[in-house]
Scaffold this motif. Structure first.
Motif, PDB file in Angstrom:
ATOM      1  N   PHE A  15       0.849  -1.184   0.000  1.00  0.00           N
ATOM      2  CA  PHE A  15       0.000   0.000   0.000  1.00  0.00           C
ATOM      3  C   PHE A  15       0.888   1.238   0.000  1.00  0.00           C
ATOM      4  N   HIS A  16       0.694   2.127  -1.003  1.00  0.00           N
ATOM      5  CA  HIS A  16       1.555   3.304  -1.129  1.00  0.00           C
ATOM      6  C   HIS A  16       0.727   4.597  -1.182  1.00  0.00           C
ATOM      7  N   GLN A  17       1.402   5.702  -1.356  1.00  0.00           N
ATOM      8  CA  GLN A  17       0.730   7.001  -1.303  1.00  0.00           C
ATOM      9  C   GLN A  17      -0.285   7.192  -2.419  1.00  0.00           C
ATOM     10  N   GLY A  18      -0.071   6.543  -3.558  1.00  0.00           N
ATOM     11  CA  GLY A  18      -1.060   6.614  -4.627  1.00  0.00           C
ATOM     12  C   GLY A  18      -2.367   5.956  -4.223  1.00  0.00           C
ATOM     13  N   HIS A  19      -2.272   4.797  -3.575  1.00  0.00           N
ATOM     14  CA  HIS A  19      -3.471   4.146  -3.062  1.00  0.00           C
ATOM     15  C   HIS A  19      -4.146   5.019  -2.006  1.00  0.00           C
ATOM     16  N   GLN A  20      -3.334   5.594  -1.134  1.00  0.00           N
ATOM     17  CA  GLN A  20      -3.874   6.444  -0.080  1.00  0.00           C
ATOM     18  C   GLN A  20      -4.631   7.634  -0.669  1.00  0.00           C
ATOM     19  N   TYR A  21      -4.106   8.210  -1.745  1.00  0.00           N
ATOM     20  CA  TYR A  21      -4.758   9.340  -2.391  1.00  0.00           C
ATOM     21  C   TYR A  21      -6.146   8.942  -2.902  1.00  0.00           C
ATOM     22  N   VAL A  22      -6.251   7.771  -3.524  1.00  0.00           N
ATOM     23  CA  VAL A  22      -7.542   7.324  -4.051  1.00  0.00           C
ATOM     24  C   VAL A  22      -8.549   7.171  -2.912  1.00  0.00           C
ATOM     25  N   ILE A  23      -8.139   6.545  -1.818  1.00  0.00           N
ATOM     26  CA  ILE A  23      -9.071   6.341  -0.699  1.00  0.00           C
ATOM     27  C   ILE A  23      -9.444   7.672  -0.051  1.00  0.00           C
ATOM     28  N   ARG A  24      -8.510   8.603   0.022  1.00  0.00           N
ATOM     29  CA  ARG A  24      -8.853   9.925   0.550  1.00  0.00           C
ATOM     30  C   ARG A  24      -9.921  10.589  -0.310  1.00  0.00           C
ATOM     31  N   ASN A 134       1.656   8.973 -10.796  1.00  0.00           N
ATOM     32  CA  ASN A 134       1.899   7.758 -11.588  1.00  0.00           C
ATOM     33  C   ASN A 134       2.589   6.647 -10.793  1.00  0.00           C
ATOM     34  N   LEU A 135       2.247   6.565  -9.520  1.00  0.00           N
ATOM     35  CA  LEU A 135       2.871   5.542  -8.672  1.00  0.00           C
ATOM     36  C   LEU A 135       2.358   4.154  -9.028  1.00  0.00           C
ATOM     37  N   SER A 136       3.257   3.176  -8.964  1.00  0.00           N
ATOM     38  CA  SER A 136       2.923   1.775  -9.172  1.00  0.00           C
ATOM     39  C   SER A 136       3.620   0.952  -8.098  1.00  0.00           C
ATOM     40  N   ALA A 137       2.915  -0.055  -7.590  1.00  0.00           N
ATOM     41  CA  ALA A 137       3.497  -0.874  -6.519  1.00  0.00           C
ATOM     42  C   ALA A 137       4.641  -1.753  -7.013  1.00  0.00           C
ATOM     43  N   THR A 138       4.627  -2.130  -8.285  1.00  0.00           N
ATOM     44  CA  THR A 138       5.619  -3.099  -8.779  1.00  0.00           C
ATOM     45  C   THR A 138       7.059  -2.608  -8.627  1.00  0.00           C
ATOM     46  N   PRO A 139       7.426  -1.417  -9.135  1.00  0.00           N
ATOM     47  CA  PRO A 139       8.818  -0.984  -8.945  1.00  0.00           C
ATOM     48  C   PRO A 139       9.163  -0.726  -7.482  1.00  0.00           C
ATOM     49  N   LEU A 140       8.181  -0.313  -6.685  1.00  0.00           N
ATOM     50  CA  LEU A 140       8.440  -0.114  -5.257  1.00  0.00           C
ATOM     51  C   LEU A 140       8.737  -1.452  -4.584  1.00  0.00           C
ATOM     52  N   ARG A 141       8.010  -2.475  -4.985  1.00  0.00           N
ATOM     53  CA  ARG A 141       8.238  -3.811  -4.428  1.00  0.00           C
ATOM     54  C   ARG A 141       9.600  -4.354  -4.853  1.00  0.00           C
ATOM     55  N   TYR A 156      10.673   3.754   0.078  1.00  0.00           N
ATOM     56  CA  TYR A 156      10.058   4.078   1.368  1.00  0.00           C
ATOM     57  C   TYR A 156       9.420   5.464   1.352  1.00  0.00           C
ATOM     58  N   ALA A 157      10.040   6.384   0.650  1.00  0.00           N
ATOM     59  CA  ALA A 157       9.537   7.760   0.604  1.00  0.00           C
ATOM     60  C   ALA A 157       8.188   7.853  -0.090  1.00  0.00           C
ATOM     61  N   ARG A 158       7.818   6.836  -0.870  1.00  0.00           N
ATOM     62  CA  ARG A 158       6.529   6.832  -1.577  1.00  0.00           C
ATOM     63  C   ARG A 158       5.485   6.029  -0.816  1.00  0.00           C
ATOM     64  N   MET A 159       5.864   5.478   0.335  1.00  0.00           N
ATOM     65  CA  MET A 159       4.925   4.705   1.148  1.00  0.00           C
ATOM     66  C   MET A 159       4.231   5.624   2.156  1.00  0.00           C
ATOM     67  N   THR A 160       3.133   5.149   2.699  1.00  0.00           N
ATOM     68  CA  THR A 160       2.550   5.812   3.847  1.00  0.00           C
ATOM     69  C   THR A 160       3.396   5.476   5.074  1.00  0.00           C
ATOM     70  N   ASP A 161       3.217   6.242   6.141  1.00  0.00           N
ATOM     71  CA  ASP A 161       3.988   5.967   7.361  1.00  0.00           C
ATOM     72  C   ASP A 161       3.708   4.554   7.884  1.00  0.00           C
ATOM     73  N   ALA A 162       2.442   4.157   7.858  1.00  0.00           N
ATOM     74  CA  ALA A 162       2.087   2.834   8.364  1.00  0.00           C
ATOM     75  C   ALA A 162       2.722   1.733   7.516  1.00  0.00           C
ATOM     76  N   SER A 163       2.714   1.914   6.198  1.00  0.00           N
ATOM     77  CA  SER A 163       3.318   0.910   5.314  1.00  0.00           C
ATOM     78  C   SER A 163       4.825   0.836   5.533  1.00  0.00           C
ATOM     79  N   ARG A 164       5.459   1.996   5.635  1.00  0.00           N
ATOM     80  CA  ARG A 164       6.914   2.024   5.829  1.00  0.00           C
ATOM     81  C   ARG A 164       7.296   1.330   7.138  1.00  0.00           C
ATOM     82  N   GLN A 165       6.550   1.592   8.202  1.00  0.00           N
ATOM     83  CA  GLN A 165       6.854   0.957   9.482  1.00  0.00           C
ATOM     84  C   GLN A 165       6.662  -0.558   9.404  1.00  0.00           C
ATOM     85  N   PHE A 166       5.596  -0.973   8.726  1.00  0.00           N
ATOM     86  CA  PHE A 166       5.378  -2.412   8.580  1.00  0.00           C
ATOM     87  C   PHE A 166       6.498  -3.046   7.769  1.00  0.00           C
ATOM     88  N   LEU A 167       6.876  -2.420   6.652  1.00  0.00           N
ATOM     89  CA  LEU A 167       7.894  -2.989   5.769  1.00  0.00           C
ATOM     90  C   LEU A 167       9.251  -3.072   6.454  1.00  0.00           C
TER      91      LEU A 167
END
Length: 338
Positions: A15-24, A134-141, A156-167
């Motif tokens: 889960f990254h900031q692009g996903h977070q933006y959509v849910i917001r 234009n964020l995509s999870a694949t290159p981040l993964r 990590y800079a493109r993740m949410t705080d919660a995702s970064r802490q989990f990862l």
């Protein structure tokens, strides 16, 4: 609010900031947001490294408590070779979590893979949002599992705080170490043909053998897919036809005490499976042979061989996609109609 429910479909690996933006955006326009978390029945692999509950934790942890209380995370299983089954499951996920007569729409982008989902639900509306940077999870993964620390920090800079802490915490687990080991195996495998003039296409065969409500499986050894259950099978040798390769693999991996001629007499069907991303090792096309053995009070005794750690009969009711190698669960469901 414009909608009662907005539905967001994705895998969120991670889960990254692009996903977070959509849910917001969804929270601003709907009373509740339903997040269908895809590949919920997949085993832990480099493509699907985080399970449903881990992804839910990243998603809900990325929002304030009041907003998180309006988000409903729902698991959605893969059905790689059965689009109607996937649609049926998705429709049920939505109906089970909404009220009759509610105003529902699917939220997503119009110029990425999520746009595919927008056209599958004509009974609902669609709500388009921009693709955040234009964020995509694949290159981040890929960066997360790679060896470049700088690339991982940029991810990590493109993740949410919660995702970064989990990862960051996940990196200290045996599961992360096992995935890194699997990555090394894949890289070694691909290095063997990296100088080929074009990417090779591999040909394999697998055997789907059923008797008395049980299916013949192996437990994989080796680094790639270690511990996962699979159909017996493997690569076709240059001198073999497909069926001969299948029969050979059954003998080598399970020592099934039935001769090739007798086994062939119980052949019910065969089918080719060619999803482009079905194997992480490279483009691999398999032909699966389905044998239905006569019912018997005692199942044949098996002895694992070759690269199989174990050969065994599993009751069909105990099949679990999270324990199955690559797309073998989807293959079994497709060929058996279950």
């Amino acid at each position: 609010m414009q909608f009662d429910y907005l539905v967001f479909i994705g895998r969120f690996q991670p889960f990254h900031q692009g996903h977070q933006y959509v849910i917001r955006q969804a929270l601003q326009h709907a009373k509740q947001v339903i997040v269908l978390v895809g590949s919920a029945n997949s085993p832990r692999t480099l493509s699907n490294p985080f399970d449903f509950f881990e992804r839910c934790s990243m998603i809900l942890g990325s929002f304030a408590t009041d907003d998180a209380s309006r988000i409903i995370c729902v698991p959605l299983a893969d059905a790689i070779y059965n689009d109607n089954r996937w649609l049926l499951d998705a429709q049920r996920c939505i109906m089970d979590n909404t009220d009759d007569g509610a105003n529902i729409a699917i939220i997503g982008h119009d110029k990425d893979e999520s746009s595919y989902y927008l056209g599958l639900f004509p009974q609902y509306g669609s709500f388009l949002v921009e693709n955040f940077e234009n964020l995509s999870a694949t290159p981040l993964r890929h960066a997360y599992f790679g060896d470049d620390d700088a690339a991982r920090d940029r991810a990590y800079a493109r993740m949410t705080d919660a995702s970064r802490q989990f990862l960051q915490a996940f990196m200290q687990t045996p599961d992360y170490a096992a995935l890194k080991q699997q990555l090394g195996e894949i890289q070694r495998y691909q290095a063997a043909w990296q100088h080929a003039p074009y990417p090779p296409i591999f040909t394999t065969t697998d055997a789907l053998i059923v008797q008395s409500g049980h299916i013949l499986l192996i437990e994989r050894g080796g680094d790639y897919g270690q511990g996962l259950y699979a159909l017996p099978g493997g690569f076709v040798d240059p001198h073999e036809n497909l069926l001969s390769a299948c029969l050979r693999e059954v003998h080598e991996e399970t020592n099934l005490p039935i001769d090739a001629q007798t086994l062939t007499s119980h052949l019910k069907a065969s089918q080719t499976f060619d999803a482009p991303k079905r194997s992480q090792r490279g483009r691999t096309i398999t032909t699966v042979y389905y044998f239905q053995l006569p019912a018997t009070a005692q199942l044949p005794v098996l002895t694992a061989g070759d690269d199989a750690k174990r050969a065994f009969w599993l009751p069909l009711a105990k099949l679990d996609g999270q324990q199955m190698f690559e797309d073998h669960y989807s293959i079994i469901c497709k060929m058996l109609g279950i």
